[in-house]
Write a protein that holds these residues in place. Sequence first.
Motif, PDB file in Angstrom:
ATOM      1  N   MET A 125       0.898  -1.153  -0.068  1.00 34.96           N
ATOM      2  CA  MET A 125       0.061   0.170   0.070  1.00 34.96           C
ATOM      3  C   MET A 125       0.805   1.047   0.152  1.00 34.96           C
ATOM      4  O   MET A 125       0.497   2.513  -0.200  1.00 34.96           O
ATOM      5  N   ARG A 126       2.001   1.006   0.303  1.00 36.66           N
ATOM      6  CA  ARG A 126       2.926   2.391   0.392  1.00 36.66           C
ATOM      7  C   ARG A 126       3.001   3.034  -0.763  1.00 36.66           C
ATOM      8  O   ARG A 126       2.851   4.218  -1.092  1.00 36.66           O
ATOM      9  N   PRO A 127       3.182   2.493  -2.102  1.00 38.36           N
ATOM     10  CA  PRO A 127       3.278   3.325  -3.320  1.00 38.36           C
ATOM     11  C   PRO A 127       2.005   3.998  -3.752  1.00 38.36           C
ATOM     12  O   PRO A 127       1.903   4.726  -4.396  1.00 38.36           O
ATOM     13  N   LEU A 128       1.054   3.171  -3.436  1.00 40.19           N
ATOM     14  CA  LEU A 128      -0.364   3.730  -3.693  1.00 40.19           C
ATOM     15  C   LEU A 128      -0.835   4.868  -2.866  1.00 40.19           C
ATOM     16  O   LEU A 128      -1.295   5.875  -3.510  1.00 40.19           O
ATOM     17  N   ALA A 129      -0.264   4.703  -1.519  1.00 41.78           N
ATOM     18  CA  ALA A 129      -0.478   5.631  -0.642  1.00 41.78           C
ATOM     19  C   ALA A 129       0.365   7.066  -1.204  1.00 41.78           C
ATOM     20  O   ALA A 129      -0.187   8.347  -1.054  1.00 41.78           O
ATOM     21  N   ALA A 130       1.456   6.675  -1.785  1.00 39.06           N
ATOM     22  CA  ALA A 130       2.262   7.849  -2.079  1.00 39.06           C
ATOM     23  C   ALA A 130       1.853   8.571  -3.347  1.00 39.06           C
ATOM     24  O   ALA A 130       1.800   9.774  -3.559  1.00 39.06           O
ATOM     25  N   GLU A 131       1.247   7.764  -4.511  1.00 40.91           N
ATOM     26  CA  GLU A 131       0.737   8.193  -5.410  1.00 40.91           C
ATOM     27  C   GLU A 131      -0.448   9.016  -5.244  1.00 40.91           C
ATOM     28  O   GLU A 131      -0.842  10.219  -5.971  1.00 40.91           O
ATOM     29  N   ALA A 132      -1.217   8.519  -4.093  1.00 35.86           N
ATOM     30  CA  ALA A 132      -2.580   9.410  -4.025  1.00 35.86           C
ATOM     31  C   ALA A 132      -2.318  10.610  -3.185  1.00 35.86           C
ATOM     32  O   ALA A 132      -2.979  11.523  -3.468  1.00 35.86           O
ATOM     33  N   SER A 133      -1.147  10.925  -2.438  1.00 31.81           N
ATOM     34  CA  SER A 133      -0.708  11.947  -1.993  1.00 31.81           C
ATOM     35  C   SER A 133      -0.140  13.073  -2.835  1.00 31.81           C
ATOM     36  O   SER A 133      -0.422  14.304  -2.863  1.00 31.81           O
ATOM     37  N   GLY A 134       0.562  12.312  -3.958  1.00 35.71           N
ATOM     38  CA  GLY A 134       0.967  13.206  -4.925  1.00 35.71           C
ATOM     39  C   GLY A 134      -0.225  13.776  -5.756  1.00 35.71           C
ATOM     40  O   GLY A 134      -0.129  14.979  -6.246  1.00 35.71           O
ATOM     41  N   LEU A 135      -1.252  13.130  -6.174  1.00 28.52           N
ATOM     42  CA  LEU A 135      -2.493  13.564  -6.612  1.00 28.52           C
ATOM     43  C   LEU A 135      -3.104  14.563  -5.900  1.00 28.52           C
ATOM     44  O   LEU A 135      -3.484  15.726  -6.371  1.00 28.52           O
ATOM     45  N   ALA A 136      -3.346  14.558  -4.647  1.00 26.29           N
ATOM     46  CA  ALA A 136      -3.931  15.262  -3.774  1.00 26.29           C
ATOM     47  C   ALA A 136      -3.355  16.542  -3.787  1.00 26.29           C
ATOM     48  O   ALA A 136      -4.073  17.744  -3.396  1.00 26.29           O
ATOM     49  N   SER A 137      -1.800  16.464  -3.748  1.00 29.00           N
ATOM     50  CA  SER A 137      -1.051  17.977  -3.644  1.00 29.00           C
ATOM     51  C   SER A 137      -1.572  18.823  -4.688  1.00 29.00           C
ATOM     52  O   SER A 137      -1.197  20.011  -4.677  1.00 29.00           O
ATOM     53  N   ARG A 138      -2.038  18.341  -5.847  1.00 30.41           N
ATOM     54  CA  ARG A 138      -2.174  19.225  -6.885  1.00 30.41           C
ATOM     55  C   ARG A 138      -3.460  20.069  -6.897  1.00 30.41           C
ATOM     56  O   ARG A 138      -3.794  20.859  -7.737  1.00 30.41           O
ATOM     57  N   PHE A 139      -4.219  19.586  -6.008  1.00 26.65           N
ATOM     58  CA  PHE A 139      -5.741  20.446  -5.755  1.00 26.65           C
ATOM     59  C   PHE A 139      -5.637  21.551  -4.948  1.00 26.65           C
ATOM     60  O   PHE A 139      -4.777  21.781  -4.166  1.00 26.65           O
ATOM     61  N   GLY A 140      -6.427  22.490  -4.962  1.00 24.33           N
ATOM     62  CA  GLY A 140      -6.455  23.661  -4.094  1.00 24.33           C
ATOM     63  C   GLY A 140      -6.402  23.156  -2.489  1.00 24.33           C
ATOM     64  O   GLY A 140      -5.684  23.569  -1.857  1.00 24.33           O
ATOM     65  N   ARG A 141      -7.228  22.253  -2.094  1.00 25.74           N
ATOM     66  CA  ARG A 141      -7.212  21.766  -0.878  1.00 25.74           C
ATOM     67  C   ARG A 141      -8.002  20.290  -0.997  1.00 25.74           C
ATOM     68  O   ARG A 141      -9.002  20.149  -1.498  1.00 25.74           O
ATOM     69  N   VAL A 142      -7.540  19.426  -0.057  1.00 21.11           N
ATOM     70  CA  VAL A 142      -7.991  18.247  -0.214  1.00 21.11           C
ATOM     71  C   VAL A 142      -8.332  17.668   1.465  1.00 21.11           C
ATOM     72  O   VAL A 142      -7.578  17.763   2.281  1.00 21.11           O
ATOM     73  N   ARG A 143      -9.637  17.247   1.773  1.00 21.38           N
ATOM     74  CA  ARG A 143     -10.060  16.817   2.705  1.00 21.38           C
ATOM     75  C   ARG A 143     -10.634  15.248   3.103  1.00 21.38           C
ATOM     76  O   ARG A 143     -11.397  14.993   1.953  1.00 21.38           O
ATOM     77  N   PHE A 144     -10.106  14.607   3.949  1.00 24.80           N
ATOM     78  CA  PHE A 144     -10.543  13.210   3.663  1.00 24.80           C
ATOM     79  C   PHE A 144     -11.293  12.837   4.684  1.00 24.80           C
ATOM     80  O   PHE A 144     -11.371  13.008   6.132  1.00 24.80           O
ATOM     81  N   VAL A 145     -12.570  12.008   4.689  1.00 24.11           N
ATOM     82  CA  VAL A 145     -13.721  12.023   5.520  1.00 24.11           C
ATOM     83  C   VAL A 145     -14.144  10.630   5.489  1.00 24.11           C
ATOM     84  O   VAL A 145     -14.535  10.023   4.326  1.00 24.11           O
ATOM     85  N   TRP A 146     -14.242   9.902   6.690  1.00 25.14           N
ATOM     86  CA  TRP A 146     -14.825   8.556   6.821  1.00 25.14           C
ATOM     87  C   TRP A 146     -16.399   8.866   6.817  1.00 25.14           C
ATOM     88  O   TRP A 146     -16.840   9.518   7.420  1.00 25.14           O
ATOM     89  N   VAL A 147     -17.212   7.973   5.879  1.00 26.00           N
ATOM     90  CA  VAL A 147     -18.367   7.873   5.989  1.00 26.00           C
ATOM     91  C   VAL A 147     -18.951   6.474   5.965  1.00 26.00           C
ATOM     92  O   VAL A 147     -18.015   5.288   5.713  1.00 26.00           O
ATOM     93  N   PRO A 148     -19.965   6.136   6.784  1.00 24.84           N
ATOM     94  CA  PRO A 148     -20.618   4.729   6.839  1.00 24.84           C
ATOM     95  C   PRO A 148     -20.701   4.203   5.516  1.00 24.84           C
ATOM     96  O   PRO A 148     -21.157   4.816   4.542  1.00 24.84           O
ATOM     97  N   ARG A 149     -20.782   2.763   5.513  1.00 27.37           N
ATOM     98  CA  ARG A 149     -20.972   2.057   4.286  1.00 27.37           C
ATOM     99  C   ARG A 149     -22.183   2.488   3.431  1.00 27.37           C
ATOM    100  O   ARG A 149     -22.422   2.786   2.187  1.00 27.37           O
ATOM    101  N   ALA A 150     -23.188   2.585   4.154  1.00 30.08           N
ATOM    102  CA  ALA A 150     -24.571   3.037   3.676  1.00 30.08           C
ATOM    103  C   ALA A 150     -24.816   4.336   2.785  1.00 30.08           C
ATOM    104  O   ALA A 150     -25.332   4.763   1.923  1.00 30.08           O
ATOM    105  N   ARG A 151     -23.641   5.196   3.106  1.00 28.67           N
ATOM    106  CA  ARG A 151     -23.772   6.440   2.435  1.00 28.67           C
ATOM    107  C   ARG A 151     -22.632   6.345   1.495  1.00 28.67           C
ATOM    108  O   ARG A 151     -22.296   7.411   0.893  1.00 28.67           O
ATOM    109  N   ASN A 152     -22.182   5.173   1.181  1.00 28.10           N
ATOM    110  CA  ASN A 152     -20.881   5.017  -0.038  1.00 28.10           C
ATOM    111  C   ASN A 152     -21.571   4.249  -1.024  1.00 28.10           C
ATOM    112  O   ASN A 152     -20.780   3.434  -1.643  1.00 28.10           O
ATOM    113  N   GLY A 153     -22.788   4.013  -1.046  1.00 25.40           N
ATOM    114  CA  GLY A 153     -23.481   2.954  -2.030  1.00 25.40           C
ATOM    115  C   GLY A 153     -23.219   3.259  -3.396  1.00 25.40           C
ATOM    116  O   GLY A 153     -23.039   2.161  -3.841  1.00 25.40           O
TER     117      GLY A 153
END
Length: 378
Positions: free
Chosen positions: A97-125
């Motif tokens: 998972m380390r290379p995947l997390a690193a790639e995701a961090s790189g993509l996220a850094s290109r946006f104005g701001r990125v916020r990560f939020v956990w949601v219950p599974r029922a809200r991610n249908g």
Amino acid sequence: MSAGRRLVVEADGGSRGNPGPAGYGALVRDAGSGEVLAERAGSIGTATNNVAEYEGLLAGLRAAADVDPGADVEVRMDSKLVVEQMSGRWKVKHPSMRPLAAEASGLASRFGRVRFVWVPRARNGHADRLANEAMDAAAAGRTWEPSIPQSPDPVPHQAPTTNRLSGWMAPPAPPTTTVLLRHGQTPMSVEKRFSGNVEAALTDTGLHQVAAAADRLRDEPFDAVISSPLKRARQTADALGRDYLIDEDLREADFGVWEGLTFAEVRERFPDELNAWLADPAVPPPGGESLLGTVARVTAARNRILARYPAGRVLIVSHVTPIKALTQLALAAEPAVLYRLHLDLVSITTVDWYSDGPAVLRGFNDTHHVAHLVTAGE
């Protein structure tokens, strides 16, 4: 599109086997209107749930960049692990998972701001559905194709569960109903020993219990009966007098070196390990499987069942932890609820699973069919 636009990314991934055939799904919404602006999904071959979830995150971030690379983005996922790791609160320990997390961090850094939020599974249908569509397409030798809705969801970012639970309006389609039956008594349950993968047979009392359960269920129609592969579950399924299938992912949790020991014996020999296991569902017993690990494979089994029997009625014969896991998923509850549920032997729990994501717990730990047996709760 102007810089600073607010977007919502919903992402998910799944593995049918963990590891097994895996896929991901992601979508991008306009944060204001809820309109779906992009969908992404794909199969990734054999992988774990966590890897598939990271692939969903990557797909969602790439899709958001296609929509507006200067946007502020809120990422919503039901993977606590991915959200906590991407928020910097948990370390990324697993090498895959380390290379995947690193790639995701790189993509996220290109946006104005990125916020990560956990949601219950029922809200991610929606994202979960896309991931399953991709896996189903791959299994059929097809390529997944997106289908963007023509109008925004009526209630953006929330599964429409309130009216359904209150009974005010009919669901959009019949649910798949799972009737969850715990196996009967064994010598291990009488002595209250950890018996995850121990092949214990039913006692005479256990045989009477499952006969009573069979009487209760005799006239109920089922599209399928599916059992854990362990002997006590198969004996329970045999008593039902119906053909049944075996699903390896419905077996009990593996308690490692604690198998065969009583709780008191484990407390005496492994006090620190037991305290850690009771405090954190991500912690496994020595040489065993964590509660979250059990939930992950039971989720894979549930997904297969829902895909195979849409709007069907399925009887599942299993064990304490898998039935608790399915109950947790139905309630969209935190994993800590696994410590707070009690299930008696040959109890019946009933869940309706709706195609748009939510579920309804219709009954839990029903044992009235064995009320006449003194040892029904042993």
